[in-house]
Design a protein around this motif. Sequence first.
Motif, mmCIF file in Angstrom:
data_model
loop_
_atom_site.group_PDB
_atom_site.id
_atom_site.type_symbol
_atom_site.label_atom_id
_atom_site.label_comp_id
_atom_site.label_asym_id
_atom_site.label_seq_id
_atom_site.Cartn_x
_atom_site.Cartn_y
_atom_site.Cartn_z
ATOM 1 N N VAL A 11 18.903 -9.682 12.412
ATOM 2 C CA VAL A 11 18.052 -9.761 11.223
ATOM 3 C C VAL A 11 16.725 -10.423 11.594
ATOM 4 C CG1 VAL A 11 17.877 -10.572 8.844
ATOM 5 C CG2 VAL A 11 20.138 -10.061 9.805
ATOM 6 N N LEU A 12 15.636 -9.679 11.425
ATOM 7 C CA LEU A 12 14.314 -10.210 11.763
ATOM 8 C C LEU A 12 13.664 -10.785 10.514
ATOM 9 C CD1 LEU A 12 13.081 -7.333 14.113
ATOM 10 C CD2 LEU A 12 14.286 -9.444 14.727
ATOM 11 N N ILE A 13 13.250 -12.048 10.627
ATOM 12 C CA ILE A 13 12.594 -12.725 9.511
ATOM 13 C C ILE A 13 11.210 -13.204 9.983
ATOM 14 C CG2 ILE A 13 14.853 -13.476 8.655
ATOM 15 C CD1 ILE A 13 14.076 -16.377 9.432
ATOM 16 N N GLY A 14 10.361 -13.564 9.032
ATOM 17 C CA GLY A 14 9.031 -14.080 9.392
ATOM 18 C C GLY A 14 7.979 -13.513 8.460
ATOM 19 N N LEU A 15 6.781 -14.022 8.619
ATOM 20 C CA LEU A 15 5.686 -13.667 7.722
ATOM 21 C C LEU A 15 5.245 -12.212 7.840
ATOM 22 C CD1 LEU A 15 3.324 -16.741 7.990
ATOM 23 C CD2 LEU A 15 4.339 -15.856 5.895
ATOM 24 N N MET A 16 4.510 -11.781 6.836
ATOM 25 C CA MET A 16 3.838 -10.485 6.886
ATOM 26 C C MET A 16 2.972 -10.449 8.155
ATOM 27 S SD MET A 16 2.706 -10.602 2.872
ATOM 28 C CE MET A 16 2.552 -12.381 2.785
ATOM 29 N N GLY A 17 3.058 -9.368 8.897
ATOM 30 C CA GLY A 17 2.262 -9.260 10.115
ATOM 31 C C GLY A 17 2.952 -9.828 11.349
ATOM 32 N N ALA A 18 4.171 -10.330 11.177
ATOM 33 C CA ALA A 18 4.878 -10.897 12.333
ATOM 34 C C ALA A 18 5.387 -9.803 13.269
ATOM 35 C CB ALA A 18 6.032 -11.774 11.867
ATOM 36 N N GLY A 19 5.494 -8.576 12.756
ATOM 37 C CA GLY A 19 5.950 -7.461 13.596
ATOM 38 C C GLY A 19 7.412 -7.102 13.373
ATOM 39 N N LYS A 20 7.977 -7.538 12.245
ATOM 40 C CA LYS A 20 9.412 -7.326 12.007
ATOM 41 C C LYS A 20 9.779 -5.838 12.028
ATOM 42 C CE LYS A 20 9.200 -9.402 7.982
ATOM 43 N NZ LYS A 20 7.829 -9.895 7.772
ATOM 44 N N SER A 21 8.978 -5.018 11.354
ATOM 45 C CA SER A 21 9.330 -3.590 11.275
ATOM 46 C C SER A 21 9.103 -2.885 12.610
ATOM 47 C CB SER A 21 8.520 -2.892 10.184
ATOM 48 O OG SER A 21 8.763 -3.511 8.952
ATOM 49 N N THR A 22 7.986 -3.186 13.255
ATOM 50 C CA THR A 22 7.682 -2.527 14.539
ATOM 51 C C THR A 22 8.708 -2.907 15.593
ATOM 52 O OG1 THR A 22 5.353 -2.702 13.959
ATOM 53 C CG2 THR A 22 5.851 -2.185 16.248
ATOM 54 N N ARG A 71 21.769 -7.987 -0.580
ATOM 55 C CA ARG A 71 23.232 -7.843 -0.752
ATOM 56 C C ARG A 71 23.687 -6.482 -0.239
ATOM 57 N NH1 ARG A 71 22.214 -10.427 -5.533
ATOM 58 N NH2 ARG A 71 22.181 -8.522 -6.762
ATOM 59 N N HIS A 72 22.908 -5.492 -0.554
ATOM 60 C CA HIS A 72 23.185 -4.118 -0.164
ATOM 61 C C HIS A 72 23.253 -3.988 1.376
ATOM 62 C CE1 HIS A 72 22.710 0.056 -1.758
ATOM 63 N NE2 HIS A 72 22.443 0.295 -0.500
ATOM 64 N N VAL A 73 22.205 -4.448 2.058
ATOM 65 C CA VAL A 73 22.153 -4.238 3.516
ATOM 66 C C VAL A 73 23.122 -5.158 4.257
ATOM 67 C CG1 VAL A 73 19.753 -3.418 3.430
ATOM 68 C CG2 VAL A 73 20.201 -5.797 4.033
ATOM 69 N N ALA A 74 23.397 -6.340 3.678
ATOM 70 C CA ALA A 74 24.275 -7.289 4.367
ATOM 71 C C ALA A 74 25.746 -6.899 4.263
ATOM 72 C CB ALA A 74 24.071 -8.693 3.796
ATOM 73 N N ALA A 75 26.025 -5.859 3.498
ATOM 74 C CA ALA A 75 27.419 -5.427 3.352
ATOM 75 C C ALA A 75 27.901 -4.638 4.571
ATOM 76 C CB ALA A 75 27.564 -4.580 2.088
ATOM 77 N N LEU A 76 26.958 -4.187 5.406
ATOM 78 C CA LEU A 76 27.337 -3.412 6.595
ATOM 79 C C LEU A 76 26.993 -4.175 7.857
ATOM 80 C CD1 LEU A 76 26.011 0.139 5.619
ATOM 81 C CD2 LEU A 76 28.384 -0.663 5.604
ATOM 82 N N ARG A 77 27.661 -3.821 8.961
ATOM 83 C CA ARG A 77 27.359 -4.446 10.251
ATOM 84 C C ARG A 77 26.713 -3.422 11.183
ATOM 85 N NH1 ARG A 77 31.201 -8.881 11.613
ATOM 86 N NH2 ARG A 77 31.071 -8.144 13.749
ATOM 87 N N GLY A 78 26.347 -3.884 12.380
ATOM 88 C CA GLY A 78 25.860 -2.977 13.412
ATOM 89 C C GLY A 78 24.472 -2.424 13.167
ATOM 90 N N GLN A 79 23.658 -3.151 12.384
ATOM 91 C CA GLN A 79 22.301 -2.669 12.080
ATOM 92 C C GLN A 79 21.248 -3.626 12.649
ATOM 93 O OE1 GLN A 79 22.525 -1.612 7.499
ATOM 94 N NE2 GLN A 79 23.544 -3.541 7.935
ATOM 95 N N VAL A 80 20.025 -3.134 12.721
ATOM 96 C CA VAL A 80 18.871 -4.020 12.884
ATOM 97 C C VAL A 80 18.194 -4.044 11.521
ATOM 98 C CG1 VAL A 80 16.684 -4.437 14.045
ATOM 99 C CG2 VAL A 80 18.594 -3.440 15.330
ATOM 100 N N ILE A 81 17.986 -5.253 10.990
ATOM 101 C CA ILE A 81 17.447 -5.394 9.637
ATOM 102 C C ILE A 81 16.139 -6.183 9.687
ATOM 103 C CG2 ILE A 81 17.849 -6.408 7.343
ATOM 104 C CD1 ILE A 81 20.881 -6.233 7.919
ATOM 105 N N ALA A 82 15.109 -5.680 9.012
ATOM 106 C CA ALA A 82 13.898 -6.475 8.782
ATOM 107 C C ALA A 82 13.895 -6.833 7.306
ATOM 108 C CB ALA A 82 12.656 -5.667 9.136
ATOM 109 N N VAL A 83 13.731 -8.112 6.994
ATOM 110 C CA VAL A 83 13.636 -8.489 5.581
ATOM 111 C C VAL A 83 12.191 -8.834 5.256
ATOM 112 C CG1 VAL A 83 16.037 -9.270 5.358
ATOM 113 C CG2 VAL A 83 14.270 -10.932 5.989
ATOM 114 N N GLY A 84 11.796 -8.657 3.998
ATOM 115 C CA GLY A 84 10.453 -9.034 3.568
ATOM 116 C C GLY A 84 10.231 -10.517 3.856
#
Length: 186
Positions: A11-22, A71-84
């Motif tokens: 799970v990637l966290i951090g500010l806008m522009g941190a590069g979470k999605s990329t 809640r929706h995304v945390a119900a599954l495993r094996g993913q790479v997740i970027a949160v706002g």
Amino acid sequence: MTVLTPGRNIVLIGLMGAGKSTVGRLLAEQLGRPFVDTDEVVVTESGRTIPEIFAAEGERGFRREESAAVRHVAALRGQVIAVGGGAVLDPANVTQLRAAGDLVLLDAEPDALAARVGDGGDRPLLAGDDAEARLRALREARAGAYADAAGFAIDTTGRSPQDIAAAVLAWARRQPGLLARDELQP
Ligand code: S3P
């Protein structure tokens, strides 16, 4: 037949522009995992853009929808997740994300964040001028919450997405259960 247990979520966290999605997309591609972004889940589920939600219901309305997406995304495993960027300000979201994943903070200096977001894009919290000043203030205000939530932090200033993804992957390999057995093969 071999039954593969999926790894935990990265799970990637951090500010806008941190590069979470990329960085998240790169990591997902390298690991063969699905990539999910809570902002995208909010937009899909609500059928509205983030600025539309802020305009109609304010930030509180957006946060409600964001928590549902978490809640929706945390119900599954094996993913790479970027949160706002603001998702981990709610401790309940952190609890949900931690139940099935490990949290990585992507940090950067305000000038680097500002350069990456450009004119702010569709981010209501950066509307108006001087995105860099807003990012500096948010970085200060959120530093404690980000540090508490993250199991690992990377300063991404001046680093390429490929380099950051490699650093996350090197860390992930050392975390028991984070990667599945097949993902640990070189
Ligand atoms: C926000 C970050 C945005 C989006 C919303 C609010 C924040 O996501 O969730 O505009 O509070 O930091 P990104 O971090 O993906 O830009």
